[in-house]
Design an enzyme around this catalytic site. Structure first.
Site, PDB file in Angstrom:
ATOM      1  N   ARG A  38      -2.401  -1.946  -3.694  1.00  0.00           N
ATOM      2  CA  ARG A  38      -3.642  -1.179  -3.607  1.00  0.00           C
ATOM      3  C   ARG A  38      -3.521  -0.012  -4.583  1.00  0.00           C
ATOM      4  NH1 ARG A  38      -5.283   3.184   0.762  1.00  0.00           N
ATOM      5  NH2 ARG A  38      -7.385   3.593   0.001  1.00  0.00           N
ATOM      6  N   ASN A  47       0.870  -1.178   0.000  1.00  0.00           N
ATOM      7  CA  ASN A  47       0.000   0.000   0.000  1.00  0.00           C
ATOM      8  C   ASN A  47       0.908   1.229   0.000  1.00  0.00           C
ATOM      9  OD1 ASN A  47      -1.929   1.936   0.384  1.00  0.00           O
ATOM     10  ND2 ASN A  47      -2.907   0.931   2.136  1.00  0.00           N
ATOM     11  N   GLU A  49      -8.508  -3.761   4.810  1.00  0.00           N
ATOM     12  CA  GLU A  49      -8.269  -3.639   3.368  1.00  0.00           C
ATOM     13  C   GLU A  49      -7.171  -4.572   2.865  1.00  0.00           C
ATOM     14  OE1 GLU A  49      -8.090   0.390   4.600  1.00  0.00           O
ATOM     15  OE2 GLU A  49      -8.880   1.072   2.684  1.00  0.00           O
ATOM     16  N   ARG A  58      -9.048  17.466   2.714  1.00  0.00           N
ATOM     17  CA  ARG A  58      -9.880  17.716   1.510  1.00  0.00           C
ATOM     18  C   ARG A  58     -11.223  18.278   1.953  1.00  0.00           C
ATOM     19  NH1 ARG A  58      -9.330  11.647  -0.503  1.00  0.00           N
ATOM     20  NH2 ARG A  58      -7.726  11.373   1.055  1.00  0.00           N
ATOM     21  N   HIS A  97     -12.576   3.970  -1.637  1.00  0.00           N
ATOM     22  CA  HIS A  97     -12.587   3.161  -0.409  1.00  0.00           C
ATOM     23  C   HIS A  97     -13.277   1.817  -0.621  1.00  0.00           C
ATOM     24  CE1 HIS A  97     -12.115   7.005   2.237  1.00  0.00           C
ATOM     25  NE2 HIS A  97     -10.947   6.406   2.088  1.00  0.00           N
TER      26      HIS A  97
END
Ligand code: AMP
Length: 365
Positions: free
Chosen positions: A64, A7, A347, A212, A152
């Site tokens: 990922r 990742n 994940e 963000r 996601h």
């Protein structure tokens, strides 16, 4: 034989070694390019050394990748053509796709010939209906892929998988899922499939996030670009907005500790917009049967969970305050019409499972 899950972030690389669905080792290397290793290749080499898994045991690497665009909708072997498609999506995910490409290149340099796979955060949302993904823009723009994708997805796919442990006889039909971390989003899941996401064309839309802003009137973006130019605006929207801009930090723990009016407002803004987007997603499902929280904030921050659920009380969700304060798995009160759960993010295992499935499709097992 092991699968190496990679990742790659802009300044960090997280690694995990899986044997089947079991994680055998993990490592993380931070501060790439700012005091730590100079680049992703060096970071990866350091991380692999930390893992202490013999290189000859590594059968494949799986990365990922945040944005797979319209074409890459399931985990697949990385070929030069796939790498090009990932690169073409990089402008849509400037924080995420370039580091993933750097990670792929670094693995290729370290272990030439090692099979590499990519798992996409957009893929889980490929099941969204056209009405959910289409922007009401001219046909030419839609034809070149300007649409909502959602992100996601690996986290949400893992939530559906792990919810099966709570419901051996079938996961609730309409699931509103919140992934609340530095990046934050919410997803409407019906019968285990995504039908709508708060994130859109890029991971900028939707909830207020660490750095963000979440949803903006497009006229705001036009105004910012006219004033500051494209590059500075992109920087502002990706790294200089959200909780950091409102409260002075993108770390919600620091905001709780600060107790300034600005920090409190930032937290209130985060929770209010999480709830507003969540309620909109419930409209996409015609109601809600269960709510889940995951991510650094979703799993650990009882104040935010409680605040968000208070906003959503009209849906019939009643939280057990003690269970919430203790961070228990099941958070719903006995009187709640909607089940509420904490489901830890998973994940990396999702990537391992999806990669194993891709390998067996290709006869690689
Ligand atoms: P993530 O991107 O999932 O790692 O989540 C990062 C966010 O989770 C940051 O805002 C952290 O402050 C927050 N977070 C992580 N651990 C905790 C914790 N134990 N309590 C409250 N917030 C946390």
């Amino acid at each position: 034989m092991m699968l190496l899950v990679v990742n790659s972030g802009s300044s960090s690389v997280k690694l995990a070694a899986f044997e089947g669905t079991q994680q055998r080792a993990q490592a993380q290397v931070d501060r790439i390019g700012s005091g730590g290793p100079p680049d992703h290749a060096e970071a990866l080499a350091l991380g692999v050394a930390q893992l202490a898994v013999p290189a000859r045991q590594i059968r494949a690497a799986a990365h990922r990748v945040v944005h797979g665009g319209a074409e890459l909708t399931r985990t697949c072997r990385i070929t030069p053509a796939i790498e090009q498609t990932i690169a073409a999506c990089a402008t849509l995910a400037p924080l995420h796709n370039p580091p993933a490409l750097a990670g792929i290149a670094a693995v290729a340099r370290l272990w030439p010939g090692l099979p590499q796979y990519a798992a996409f955060d957009t893929a889980f949302h490929a099941s969204n209906p056209d009405v959910a993904t289409t922007y009401a823009l001219p046909a030419a723009e839609r034809a070149r892929g300007v649409r909502r994708y959602g992100f996601h997805g690996l986290s949400y796919a893992a939530i559906v998988r792990n919810m099966q442990h709570c419901y051996p006889n079938g996961v609730p039909k309409r699931l509103l899922s919140f992934h609340l971390g530095n990046g934050a989003s919410s997803c409407a899941i019906v019968d285990g499939h995504s039908v709508a996401s708060s994130m859109g064309f890029s991971p900028l839309d939707g909830l207020t996030m660490g750095t963000r802003p979440g949803g903006l009137d497009p006229a705001v973006v036009l105004d910012l670009v006219a004033r500051h130019g494209l590059e500075q605006t992109a920087q502002m929207l990706n790294r200089g907005s959200g909780l950091k801009a409102l409260g002075g930090s993108n770390d919600i723990r620091a905001l709780h500790a600060a107790r300034t009016p600005e920090a409190e407002f930032a937290i209130a803004h985060f929770c209010y917009w999480a709830a507003r987007h969540g309620a909109s997603l419930c409209a996409a499902m015609g109601g809600v049967d269960a709510i889940t929280f995951t991510g650094g904030i979703g799993e650990n921050d009882g104040i935010c969970r409680s605040n968000i659920l208070n906003h959503l009380a009209f849906l019939g969700a009643v939280m057990d305050g003690d269970a919430n304060a203790r961070g228990e798995k099941a958070l719903h009160a006995a009187t709640s019409r909607v089940a509420v759960w904490i489901v830890p993010a998973d994940e990396e295992r999702q990537i391992a499972i999806e990669t194993a499935a891709a390998m067996s499709r290709e006869g690689q097992t």
